[in-house]
Design an enzyme around this catalytic site. Structure first.
Site, PDB file in Angstrom:
ATOM      1  N   CYS A   5      -1.758  -2.642   7.902  1.00  0.00           N
ATOM      2  CA  CYS A   5      -1.662  -3.479   6.693  1.00  0.00           C
ATOM      3  C   CYS A   5      -0.348  -4.256   6.587  1.00  0.00           C
ATOM      4  O   CYS A   5      -0.341  -5.407   6.153  1.00  0.00           O
ATOM      5  CB  CYS A   5      -1.899  -2.617   5.454  1.00  0.00           C
ATOM      6  SG  CYS A   5      -3.550  -1.850   5.496  1.00  0.00           S
ATOM      7  N   LYS A  16      -6.898  -5.068  -2.893  1.00  0.00           N
ATOM      8  CA  LYS A  16      -7.592  -5.565  -1.696  1.00  0.00           C
ATOM      9  C   LYS A  16      -8.588  -4.521  -1.206  1.00  0.00           C
ATOM     10  O   LYS A  16      -8.510  -3.352  -1.572  1.00  0.00           O
ATOM     11  CB  LYS A  16      -6.586  -5.927  -0.603  1.00  0.00           C
ATOM     12  CG  LYS A  16      -5.773  -4.762  -0.062  1.00  0.00           C
ATOM     13  CD  LYS A  16      -4.687  -5.257   0.877  1.00  0.00           C
ATOM     14  CE  LYS A  16      -3.852  -4.148   1.467  1.00  0.00           C
ATOM     15  NZ  LYS A  16      -4.555  -3.299   2.449  1.00  0.00           N
ATOM     16  N   ASP A  51       0.798  -1.244   0.000  1.00  0.00           N
ATOM     17  CA  ASP A  51       0.000   0.000   0.000  1.00  0.00           C
ATOM     18  C   ASP A  51       0.827   1.289   0.000  1.00  0.00           C
ATOM     19  O   ASP A  51       0.500   2.239   0.739  1.00  0.00           O
ATOM     20  CB  ASP A  51      -0.951   0.015   1.199  1.00  0.00           C
ATOM     21  CG  ASP A  51      -1.915  -1.158   1.223  1.00  0.00           C
ATOM     22  OD1 ASP A  51      -1.864  -1.992   0.296  1.00  0.00           O
ATOM     23  OD2 ASP A  51      -2.711  -1.250   2.172  1.00  0.00           O
TER      24      ASP A  51
END
Length: 272
Positions: free
Chosen positions: A194, A149, A25
């Site tokens: 994450c 995701k 991310d």
């Protein structure tokens, strides 16, 4: 496929380590957007991980590089802005005053789930969801993987492997298995959510797992420290970027040494 499964199990158990870097991310939303790390309690500059990750990709001989992308629809369950349209699913007093970053429990529409309410971020097909412009992404090849995701509007997903309720898996594990990956190095944004979630799932999926601490950002030190302690207790190795190359080289050297020993032993047996 059956072939991929056979190869994967062979790869996991073989003496040859196959290493993947998972870049989690590293997107504009966490660097310059609504959920920029600089606006969160840790007050970090999310962009600081970019040159460290770039250096790893360029100088360490990873077999596979995987990039995860938070990729939310506008009506996503994690957005504070969508709270009122979901109040009917709130557990407890549905008229209670709730603030951004509070944790609530939604009873549906799909599963009961605890949810931190974040500002809108990483909305699909927006500049906010794009990978940071300075992040190095090798040109498309079989060994560069992209995983989206958090696509389901009703279930959040921190880990690059699965959603927070363990209802749906992404393709990441399957794609790593197809490439016989044995060792996983995780970096990106951010440790407390994450990156940590991805590392824990990798470990539970039987990868030898490393979290690269200085190549990862933090949202809240009060969440990140216990998360790191827990990961270490479980068996995730927390390391620094300058240790990665030696770890991968030593794995390859051990493999080479094993092959050499076996070859010499066979040679001696043949002579006898």
């Amino acid at each position: 496929s059956a072939v991929a499964t056979v190869n994967a199990s062979k790869g996991r158990n073989s003496s040859k380590p196959i290493s993947a870097l998972i870049v989690v991310d590293v997107q504009n939303c966490f660097i310059t957007g609504n959920l920029a790390l600089s606006k969160t309690p840790a007050r970090q500059d999310g962009a600081k991980v970019v040159p460290i990750i770039n250096d790893l990709i360029r100088n360490v001989p990873f077999h596979v590089i995987a990039y995860s992308h938070d990729w939310h629809p506008r009506n996503h369950i994690s957005f504070f802005e969508n709270l009122n349209s979901r109040r009917k699913y709130l557990k407890g007093n549905q008229n209670q005053v709730i603030n951004m970053y509070d944790e609530v429990t939604y009873t549906g529409p799909k599963v009961e789930t605890k949810q931190i309410l974040w500002p809108s971020h990483c909305i699909q097909d927006t500049e906010d969801a794009a990978l940071h412009k300075d992040l190095y992404v090798p040109s498309a090849s079989d060994n560069v993987i992209h995983i989206q995701k958090g696509i389901d509007p009703d279930i959040d997903s921190y880990s690059a492997f699965t959603d927070n309720n363990r209802v749906q898996k992404t393709d990441l594990d399957k794609k790593l298995q197809e490439r016989n990956v044995t060792h996983v190095f995780v970096a990106g944004l951010a440790v407390d959510y994450c990156v940590g979630g991805t590392a824990l799932d990798a470990l539970n999926l039987n990868y030898t797992t490393y979290l690269i601490e200085d190549a990862s950002g933090i949202i809240d030190f009060n969440v990140a420290k216990p998360q790191l302690d827990y990961l270490k207790q479980q068996g995730v190795k927390v390391i620094q970027a300058n240790e990665v190359k030696a770890l991968i080289s030593s794995g390859s050297n051990k493999c080479f040494s094993s092959i050499l020993v076996v070859s010499i032993s066979l040679f001696i047996l043949l002579l006898l």
